[in-house]
Enzyme design. Structure first.
Site, mmCIF file in Angstrom:
data_model
loop_
_atom_site.group_PDB
_atom_site.id
_atom_site.type_symbol
_atom_site.label_atom_id
_atom_site.label_comp_id
_atom_site.label_asym_id
_atom_site.label_seq_id
_atom_site.Cartn_x
_atom_site.Cartn_y
_atom_site.Cartn_z
ATOM 1 N N ARG A 26 0.824 -1.218 0.000
ATOM 2 C CA ARG A 26 0.000 0.000 0.000
ATOM 3 C C ARG A 26 0.849 1.255 0.000
ATOM 4 O O ARG A 26 2.023 1.235 0.386
ATOM 5 C CB ARG A 26 -0.934 0.026 1.214
ATOM 6 C CG ARG A 26 -0.235 0.157 2.575
ATOM 7 C CD ARG A 26 -0.151 1.576 3.064
ATOM 8 N NE ARG A 26 0.646 1.737 4.279
ATOM 9 C CZ ARG A 26 1.940 2.018 4.276
ATOM 10 N NH1 ARG A 26 2.597 2.158 3.142
ATOM 11 N NH2 ARG A 26 2.610 2.166 5.407
ATOM 12 N N HIS A 33 -0.341 9.118 10.591
ATOM 13 C CA HIS A 33 -0.601 8.793 12.006
ATOM 14 C C HIS A 33 -1.992 9.233 12.465
ATOM 15 O O HIS A 33 -2.192 9.533 13.640
ATOM 16 C CB HIS A 33 0.492 9.358 12.910
ATOM 17 C CG HIS A 33 1.805 8.634 12.751
ATOM 18 N ND1 HIS A 33 2.260 7.713 13.655
ATOM 19 C CD2 HIS A 33 2.724 8.663 11.754
ATOM 20 C CE1 HIS A 33 3.427 7.231 13.235
ATOM 21 N NE2 HIS A 33 3.727 7.778 12.071
ATOM 22 N N ASP A 35 -4.594 7.114 11.792
ATOM 23 C CA ASP A 35 -5.430 5.902 11.910
ATOM 24 C C ASP A 35 -5.656 5.464 13.356
ATOM 25 O O ASP A 35 -6.797 5.327 13.800
ATOM 26 C CB ASP A 35 -4.937 4.752 11.004
ATOM 27 C CG ASP A 35 -3.523 4.267 11.250
ATOM 28 O OD1 ASP A 35 -2.808 4.854 12.082
ATOM 29 O OD2 ASP A 35 -3.128 3.266 10.594
ATOM 30 N N GLY A 123 8.788 0.829 2.862
ATOM 31 C CA GLY A 123 7.640 1.543 3.425
ATOM 32 C C GLY A 123 6.374 1.282 2.628
ATOM 33 O O GLY A 123 5.453 2.092 2.640
ATOM 34 N N ASP A 171 -2.664 -0.014 6.869
ATOM 35 C CA ASP A 171 -1.946 -0.913 5.957
ATOM 36 C C ASP A 171 -2.818 -2.099 5.557
ATOM 37 O O ASP A 171 -2.972 -2.421 4.370
ATOM 38 C CB ASP A 171 -0.654 -1.431 6.607
ATOM 39 C CG ASP A 171 0.230 -0.307 7.127
ATOM 40 O OD1 ASP A 171 -0.004 0.852 6.749
ATOM 41 O OD2 ASP A 171 1.139 -0.592 7.908
ATOM 42 N N TYR A 220 7.890 4.530 16.622
ATOM 43 C CA TYR A 220 6.455 4.490 16.329
ATOM 44 C C TYR A 220 5.667 4.403 17.633
ATOM 45 O O TYR A 220 4.704 5.151 17.858
ATOM 46 C CB TYR A 220 6.144 3.297 15.419
ATOM 47 C CG TYR A 220 4.726 3.270 14.906
ATOM 48 C CD1 TYR A 220 4.396 3.852 13.684
ATOM 49 C CD2 TYR A 220 3.714 2.662 15.636
ATOM 50 C CE1 TYR A 220 3.097 3.823 13.209
ATOM 51 C CE2 TYR A 220 2.413 2.632 15.172
ATOM 52 C CZ TYR A 220 2.108 3.215 13.958
ATOM 53 O OH TYR A 220 0.819 3.185 13.500
HETATM 54 C C1 GLA Z 1 2.494 2.706 9.580
HETATM 55 C C2 GLA Z 1 1.412 1.980 10.367
HETATM 56 C C3 GLA Z 1 0.026 2.544 10.009
HETATM 57 C C4 GLA Z 1 -0.009 4.057 10.140
HETATM 58 C C5 GLA Z 1 1.180 4.700 9.432
HETATM 59 C C6 GLA Z 1 1.286 6.187 9.713
HETATM 60 O O1 GLA Z 1 2.366 2.426 8.218
HETATM 61 O O2 GLA Z 1 1.450 0.604 10.126
HETATM 62 O O3 GLA Z 1 -0.967 1.939 10.822
HETATM 63 O O4 GLA Z 1 -0.077 4.450 11.493
HETATM 64 O O5 GLA Z 1 2.409 4.101 9.823
HETATM 65 O O6 GLA Z 1 0.183 6.855 9.234
#
Ligand code: GLA
Length: 380
Positions: A26, A33, A35, A123, A171, A220
């Protein structure tokens, strides 16, 4: 790929697979951040995937094999978290452990083989892709079926509870609900999934500067905790429950760091909504402006960018063929996503890469991407 997968499976395990599935990686289009803070996010499944094939195992073990990793076998009576070179198998093992919690029968013993054209570490969420492909393939082994939403939630639970990464649902949701030439919109609090068409004529690109990307190394989780601290100070369950006015009215009572994180998240939630409106009225320049504004907020308020990503965004944002650019995903590394017009071609991408090389002496990878279909079971 399905026939290559079946051939590889037979070579490794000496018998053919019984089920197979594919799940895409994806990109995060906007909503950095948001979600796990209960907000909305826009992403897309991409035309790069992980494939998984499975069959019952004659040796009574959970056997994991992958093109790029060492094989791993786990005793189903003593499943424990794996470390070192075997740790790649934590994702499918975590999925197997979650199956009964979501009402799906666990195969007692299985052989699983994984193949991929989704580069890890860029990523693009190869972890969510391996989780979803495994979930579909293992459930099919016991003849079980479930809704797309159930598989998405199961895959996220595997990552939260077994891998130990407190991610949101972006994701897995994008990998599960992708649609060709569409974005995936997730209202993460419910969660509710829908698709929004990508305007004709735009292109999506990823640029990866090969700088550090390690979501599980604590950054994170630290940001997650700072957001929770800010929500608690505002007396709301999630930051998405607080309006910008509420935040500013309470700003004096928040420590500096949680205040910055909250300003990013609450501002970003507003930007996701503004991007949805801009896309609905076909306003590409406003969409692009908001994407780059999202990056600046990540850079200065959420502080999850790194100089290599900032440099790529600076170079891209200054290019006339680029509508907007931003870091995509957790941050602290990973990739920059760019939304461009059709005038931005491989040649322009190469020029950006050269300019980046001049400053950092590393050539970034770049990849044009297409928004594509979500995870699916495959016929064998
Ligand atoms: C990572 C996490 C997601 C989201 C993004 C930031 O990809 O797996 O759940 O929090 O970072 O938006």
């Amino acid at each position: 790929m399905t026939s290559r997968l079946a051939t590889q499976f037979a070579k490794v395990f000496g018998h053919p697979p019984v089920s197979a599935a594919r799940a895409p990686g994806r990109i995060e289009f906007i909503g950095n951040h948001t979600d796990y803070n209960g907000g909305p996010v826009l992403g897309a499944a991409i035309n790069r995937s992980v494939w998984a094939a499975a069959a019952p195992s004659p040796n009574g073990l959970l056997n994991f094999s992958s093109e790029g990793h060492p094989p791993v076998s786990v005793d189903p009576n003593a499943p424990a978290k794996l470390s070192g070179p075997a740790s790649w198998a934590n994702y499918p093992l975590g999925v197997w452990l979650q199956l009964p919690k979501f009402g799906l029968r666990q195969p007692a013993a299985f052989d699983l083989h994984v193949a991929s054209d989704l580069p890890p570490g860029l990523g693009l969420s190869s972890s969510a892709a391996i989780e979803l492909a495994t979930a579909l393939a293992l459930a099919a082994l016991s003849g079980a079926s479930a809704s797309r939403e159930t598989f998405v939630k199961l895959a996220r639970a595997a990552e939260n509870e077994f891998v130990g990464m407190p991610c949101g649902i972006l994701d897995q949701g994008c990998s599960g609900f992708g649609k060709k030439d569409h974005l995936v919109h997730i209202d993460c609090r419910l969660p509710a999934f829908s698709n929004i068409p990508l305007p004709a004529g735009v292109r999506l690109w990823m640029f990866n500067p090969h700088a550090k990307h390690a979501l599980t190394d604590g950054f994170y989780a630290a940001r997650h905790a700072e957001c929770q601290q800010a929500a608690a100070a505002l007396n709301v369950p999630f930051l998405a429950n607080a309006s910008p006015d509420q935040l500013e009215a309470a700003a004096y009572s928040l420590p500096e760091i949680p205040l910055k994180r909250a300003r990013h998240v609450i501002g970003e939630i507003a930007r996701v909504r503004q991007v949805c409106d801009a896309l609905a009225r076909g306003d590409l320049s406003e969409t692009g402006r908001l994407l780059t504004a999202s990056h600046r907020s990540s850079q200065h308020l959420f502080e999850n960018s790194i100089p290599e990503l900032d440099n790529l965004v600076d170079l891209l944002a200054a290019h006339p063929g680029v509508l907007g650019a931003r870091l995509s995903g957790g941050g602290f590394g990973g990739s920059v996503m760019a939304l461009t017009t059709a005038a931005f071609t491989l040649k322009q991408a190469e020029q950006i890469a050269f300019a980046h090389h001049q400053k950092f002496h590393v050539f970034p990878d770049f990849l044009p991407l297409q928004a594509d279909a979500g995870a699916e079971l495959l016929p064998l």
